[in-house]
Every structure is written in structure tokens, then in C-alpha cells.
Design a protein around this motif. Structure first.
Motif, PDB file in Angstrom:
ATOM      1  N   PRO A   1      -1.800 116.407 -34.324  1.00  7.23           N
ATOM      2  CA  PRO A   1      -1.318 115.478 -33.291  1.00  7.23           C
ATOM      3  C   PRO A   1      -1.686 115.945 -31.887  1.00  7.23           C
ATOM      4  O   PRO A   1      -1.689 117.150 -31.601  1.00  7.23           O
ATOM      5  CB  PRO A   1       0.206 115.481 -33.488  1.00  7.23           C
ATOM      6  CG  PRO A   1       0.399 115.891 -34.911  1.00  7.23           C
ATOM      7  CD  PRO A   1      -0.704 116.862 -35.209  1.00  7.23           C
ATOM      8  N   THR A   2      -2.015 115.003 -31.035  1.00  6.32           N
ATOM      9  CA  THR A   2      -2.353 115.348 -29.659  1.00  6.32           C
ATOM     10  C   THR A   2      -1.081 115.484 -28.824  1.00  6.32           C
ATOM     11  O   THR A   2      -0.004 115.038 -29.223  1.00  6.32           O
ATOM     12  CB  THR A   2      -3.260 114.277 -29.026  1.00  6.32           C
ATOM     13  OG1 THR A   2      -2.574 113.020 -29.021  1.00  6.32           O
ATOM     14  CG2 THR A   2      -4.563 114.147 -29.803  1.00  6.32           C
ATOM     15  N   ILE A   3      -1.219 116.104 -27.666  1.00  5.08           N
ATOM     16  CA  ILE A   3      -0.110 116.263 -26.726  1.00  5.08           C
ATOM     17  C   ILE A   3      -0.431 115.426 -25.487  1.00  5.08           C
ATOM     18  O   ILE A   3      -1.445 115.648 -24.827  1.00  5.08           O
ATOM     19  CB  ILE A   3       0.091 117.740 -26.339  1.00  5.08           C
ATOM     20  CG1 ILE A   3       0.436 118.574 -27.582  1.00  5.08           C
ATOM     21  CG2 ILE A   3       1.192 117.872 -25.280  1.00  5.08           C
ATOM     22  CD1 ILE A   3       0.507 120.063 -27.322  1.00  5.08           C
ATOM     23  N   VAL A   4       0.423 114.461 -25.196  1.00  5.60           N
ATOM     24  CA  VAL A   4       0.213 113.578 -24.051  1.00  5.60           C
ATOM     25  C   VAL A   4       1.194 113.957 -22.945  1.00  5.60           C
ATOM     26  O   VAL A   4       2.403 114.092 -23.184  1.00  5.60           O
ATOM     27  CB  VAL A   4       0.414 112.100 -24.452  1.00  5.60           C
ATOM     28  CG1 VAL A   4       0.268 111.192 -23.236  1.00  5.60           C
ATOM     29  CG2 VAL A   4      -0.588 111.709 -25.534  1.00  5.60           C
ATOM     30  N   LEU A   5       0.674 114.145 -21.741  1.00  8.84           N
ATOM     31  CA  LEU A   5       1.493 114.513 -20.595  1.00  8.84           C
ATOM     32  C   LEU A   5       1.129 113.663 -19.387  1.00  8.84           C
ATOM     33  O   LEU A   5       0.039 113.084 -19.322  1.00  8.84           O
ATOM     34  CB  LEU A   5       1.291 115.998 -20.227  1.00  8.84           C
ATOM     35  CG  LEU A   5       1.442 117.040 -21.320  1.00  8.84           C
ATOM     36  CD1 LEU A   5       0.071 117.505 -21.790  1.00  8.84           C
ATOM     37  CD2 LEU A   5       2.269 118.220 -20.837  1.00  8.84           C
ATOM     38  N   TYR A   6       2.041 113.631 -18.432  1.00 13.20           N
ATOM     39  CA  TYR A   6       1.757 113.018 -17.141  1.00 13.20           C
ATOM     40  C   TYR A   6       1.561 114.132 -16.124  1.00 13.20           C
ATOM     41  O   TYR A   6       2.413 115.011 -15.982  1.00 13.20           O
ATOM     42  CB  TYR A   6       2.906 112.109 -16.687  1.00 13.20           C
ATOM     43  CG  TYR A   6       2.790 111.695 -15.240  1.00 13.20           C
ATOM     44  CD1 TYR A   6       1.785 110.825 -14.830  1.00 13.20           C
ATOM     45  CD2 TYR A   6       3.668 112.194 -14.281  1.00 13.20           C
ATOM     46  CE1 TYR A   6       1.652 110.468 -13.494  1.00 13.20           C
ATOM     47  CE2 TYR A   6       3.556 111.829 -12.945  1.00 13.20           C
ATOM     48  CZ  TYR A   6       2.541 110.970 -12.556  1.00 13.20           C
ATOM     49  OH  TYR A   6       2.410 110.618 -11.234  1.00 13.20           O
ATOM     50  N   ASP A   7       0.435 114.111 -15.421  1.00 16.36           N
ATOM     51  CA  ASP A   7       0.143 115.132 -14.416  1.00 16.36           C
ATOM     52  C   ASP A   7       0.003 114.443 -13.062  1.00 16.36           C
ATOM     53  O   ASP A   7      -0.996 113.756 -12.799  1.00 16.36           O
ATOM     54  CB  ASP A   7      -1.144 115.880 -14.789  1.00 16.36           C
ATOM     55  CG  ASP A   7      -1.374 117.115 -13.939  1.00 16.36           C
ATOM     56  OD1 ASP A   7      -1.105 117.048 -12.725  1.00 16.36           O
ATOM     57  OD2 ASP A   7      -1.818 118.140 -14.476  1.00 16.36           O
ATOM     58  N   ASP A   8       1.004 114.618 -12.195  1.00 18.31           N
ATOM     59  CA  ASP A   8       0.973 113.948 -10.894  1.00 18.31           C
ATOM     60  C   ASP A   8      -0.155 114.459 -10.007  1.00 18.31           C
ATOM     61  O   ASP A   8      -0.711 113.709  -9.194  1.00 18.31           O
ATOM     62  CB  ASP A   8       2.325 114.055 -10.187  1.00 18.31           C
ATOM     63  CG  ASP A   8       2.864 115.472 -10.086  1.00 18.31           C
ATOM     64  OD1 ASP A   8       2.179 116.418 -10.525  1.00 18.31           O
ATOM     65  OD2 ASP A   8       3.986 115.640  -9.584  1.00 18.31           O
ATOM     66  N   LEU A   9      -0.534 115.726 -10.172  1.00 20.20           N
ATOM     67  CA  LEU A   9      -1.651 116.270  -9.397  1.00 20.20           C
ATOM     68  C   LEU A   9      -2.956 115.600  -9.809  1.00 20.20           C
ATOM     69  O   LEU A   9      -3.792 115.270  -8.969  1.00 20.20           O
ATOM     70  CB  LEU A   9      -1.749 117.784  -9.595  1.00 20.20           C
ATOM     71  CG  LEU A   9      -2.940 118.486  -8.931  1.00 20.20           C
ATOM     72  CD1 LEU A   9      -2.917 118.279  -7.423  1.00 20.20           C
ATOM     73  CD2 LEU A   9      -2.941 119.978  -9.272  1.00 20.20           C
ATOM     74  N   SER A  10      -3.121 115.391 -11.095  1.00 21.94           N
ATOM     75  CA  SER A  10      -4.314 114.714 -11.598  1.00 21.94           C
ATOM     76  C   SER A  10      -4.426 113.313 -11.000  1.00 21.94           C
ATOM     77  O   SER A  10      -5.500 112.892 -10.552  1.00 21.94           O
ATOM     78  CB  SER A  10      -4.255 114.639 -13.130  1.00 21.94           C
ATOM     79  OG  SER A  10      -5.351 113.918 -13.641  1.00 21.94           O
ATOM     80  N   GLN A  11      -3.295 112.618 -10.972  1.00 21.49           N
ATOM     81  CA  GLN A  11      -3.295 111.271 -10.397  1.00 21.49           C
ATOM     82  C   GLN A  11      -3.562 111.313  -8.897  1.00 21.49           C
ATOM     83  O   GLN A  11      -4.362 110.524  -8.371  1.00 21.49           O
ATOM     84  CB  GLN A  11      -1.954 110.589 -10.679  1.00 21.49           C
ATOM     85  CG  GLN A  11      -1.878 109.147 -10.224  1.00 21.49           C
ATOM     86  CD  GLN A  11      -0.542 108.517 -10.595  1.00 21.49           C
ATOM     87  OE1 GLN A  11       0.478 109.191 -10.721  1.00 21.49           O
ATOM     88  NE2 GLN A  11      -0.542 107.200 -10.767  1.00 21.49           N
ATOM     89  N   PHE A  12      -2.936 112.240  -8.206  1.00 16.94           N
ATOM     90  CA  PHE A  12      -3.083 112.360  -6.752  1.00 16.94           C
ATOM     91  C   PHE A  12      -4.532 112.623  -6.366  1.00 16.94           C
ATOM     92  O   PHE A  12      -5.036 112.075  -5.372  1.00 16.94           O
ATOM     93  CB  PHE A  12      -2.183 113.491  -6.246  1.00 16.94           C
ATOM     94  CG  PHE A  12      -2.320 113.788  -4.777  1.00 16.94           C
ATOM     95  CD1 PHE A  12      -1.792 112.918  -3.829  1.00 16.94           C
ATOM     96  CD2 PHE A  12      -2.972 114.938  -4.337  1.00 16.94           C
ATOM     97  CE1 PHE A  12      -1.921 113.188  -2.473  1.00 16.94           C
ATOM     98  CE2 PHE A  12      -3.101 115.210  -2.986  1.00 16.94           C
ATOM     99  CZ  PHE A  12      -2.577 114.336  -2.043  1.00 16.94           C
ATOM    100  N   LEU A  13      -5.226 113.455  -7.155  1.00 17.99           N
ATOM    101  CA  LEU A  13      -6.608 113.816  -6.840  1.00 17.99           C
ATOM    102  C   LEU A  13      -7.626 112.841  -7.407  1.00 17.99           C
ATOM    103  O   LEU A  13      -8.836 113.041  -7.260  1.00 17.99           O
ATOM    104  CB  LEU A  13      -6.900 115.230  -7.357  1.00 17.99           C
ATOM    105  CG  LEU A  13      -6.092 116.361  -6.706  1.00 17.99           C
ATOM    106  CD1 LEU A  13      -6.423 117.696  -7.347  1.00 17.99           C
ATOM    107  CD2 LEU A  13      -6.342 116.404  -5.203  1.00 17.99           C
ATOM    108  N   GLY A  14      -7.158 111.781  -8.055  1.00 22.93           N
ATOM    109  CA  GLY A  14      -8.056 110.742  -8.503  1.00 22.93           C
ATOM    110  C   GLY A  14      -8.794 111.012  -9.794  1.00 22.93           C
ATOM    111  O   GLY A  14      -9.818 110.381 -10.078  1.00 22.93           O
TER     112      GLY A  14
END
Length: 198
Positions: free
Chosen positions: A12-25
Motif C-alpha cells: 500500500p502507498t502512503i498518501v500525505l499532504y505537504d503544504d510546502l510542496s503546494q506553496f512551492l508549486g
């Protein structure tokens, strides 16, 4: 193209939300999906320790966040052992790659103080489990223990191939037997992982 064992894709994969990833596009929603193959690439190998660290993250984050998507960079990771004890350093590296938590070497954040990744990974902590994961937003924690010996014996497989009187056949088929052992760890994830509230 990298060749790898088919069972890697079954983990199974691990899904996360990364606000830095979103912020940096990096992407528009900040969602990151991590596979066991991703971790094998960063670790450079697949073994019971790497598999165990992946399961600690997978099962631990599920227990800690429930139906919520775990927030990468907002998780404190504490390990009972020091980096040189029982390959805890390897475990720490895997957990760091997944959760974003680092000691003093990670991203320090932007001038507003957001997106810091430092001082979230600790070794040699006085806890009564292998790893404790803590949500920074709620303070909730889970303690995770990894017990591969319940289903496999990695050292026995290793020694069968490296002992002075090792049989030629055991040396030749060692890689296959070793990865079968790793596959067995994943197949018995609920047996080798213990979780309780921290």
C-alpha cells in the motif's frame, strides 16, 4: 528503467499532504504519494528493516490521523534507539523521507517561520516503544513497535549465505530468499506491527 520485484507494487502507498510542496508549486494540491519503491530507491536496498520502517509509517500514520490525510512536516518522530543501535539510523532515514521530519539538517522554513522541518526527528528518546509519532496540531501520539521475528528470521537467512561453510546453492539463491522474507513481512503486517495510543 529500474527493474524491481513485482511485490513492491502490491505494498500500500502512503498518501500525505505537504503544504510546502503546494506553496512551492510542486503541484496544486500538495498531495504526495509515496511508494515502497520510492523508499527502496532512497535507502538503496530492500530489507526487513526498511520494510519495517515503511510499515511503522504506514500503520502509525493511519492510527494517528484516522480518515484525515497526514500532514507531512507536521509530525514529530521519536525513536527509542540511537542511530547506531539495531539499524535505528536506517529507520530514522525512512521515517524522515516519509514524514518530512528532520533533526538539525532539514529545511529551516521561510522568513515567516512556516514550513520548518528541523527539530522534529529525535533518537535515543526515553520511550517504551520503538517509535512514537506525534501530531503537532493536536498533540496526539501513537507508539509503534516492530517485531519481525514473529514471522521471519533475517539474520538466519543472511548467515546462511555468508558463513564460511555456506553451500553454493544457498549463496546463489540468497537474493531471492532474502526478498521473499521481505515480502513475508509485508504479508504479515498486522502481526509484526503493534500500535497503541502514546
Amino acid at each position: 528503467m529500474m527493474k524491481y520485484l513485482p511485490f513492491f507494487d502490491e505494498v500500500p502507498t502512503i498518501v500525505l499532504y505537504d503544504d510546502l510542496s503546494q506553496f512551492l508549486g510542486v503541484n496544486d494540491d500538495g498531495i504526495i504519494e509515496i511508494t515502497y519503491l520510492d523508499i527502496v530507491k532512497t535507502a538503496g536496498h530492500s530489507c526487513a528493516t526498511v520494510a519495517g520502517a515503511y510499515l511503522i509509517a504506514l500503520k502509525g500514520l493511519q492510527a494517528l490521523f484516522g480518515r484525515d490525510i497526514p500532514k507531512r512536516g507536521h509530525i514529530k518522530v521519536e525513536l527509542k534507539r540511537t542511530p547506531r543501535e539495531e539499524n535505528a539510523g536506517v529507520v530514522g532515514c525512512v521515517l524522515s523521507n516519509i514524514t518530512g521530519a528532520t533533526a538539525d539538517y532539514g529545511f529551516g522554513g521561510i522568513p515567516t517561520g512556516q514550513f520548518n522541518r528541523r527539530d522534529l526527528l529525535f533518537f535515543g528518546v526515553d520511550i517504551d516503544c520503538d517509535v512514537r509519532l506525534t501530531r503537532l496540531d493536536t498533540g496526539e501520539s501513537v507508539c509503534v513497535d516492530y517485531k519481525p521475528q514473529r514471522v521471519v528470521n533475517p539474520m538466519a537467512i543472511l548467515m546462511s549465505a555468508i558463513k564460511p561453510d555456506a553451500k553454493e546453492e544457498d549463496v546463489r539463491n540468497f537474493p531471492e530468499r532474502f526478498q521473499v522474507m521481505v515480502q513475508e513481512v509485508f504479508a504479515n503486517a498486522d502481526k509484526v506491527i503493534d500500535i497503541r495510543k502514546g
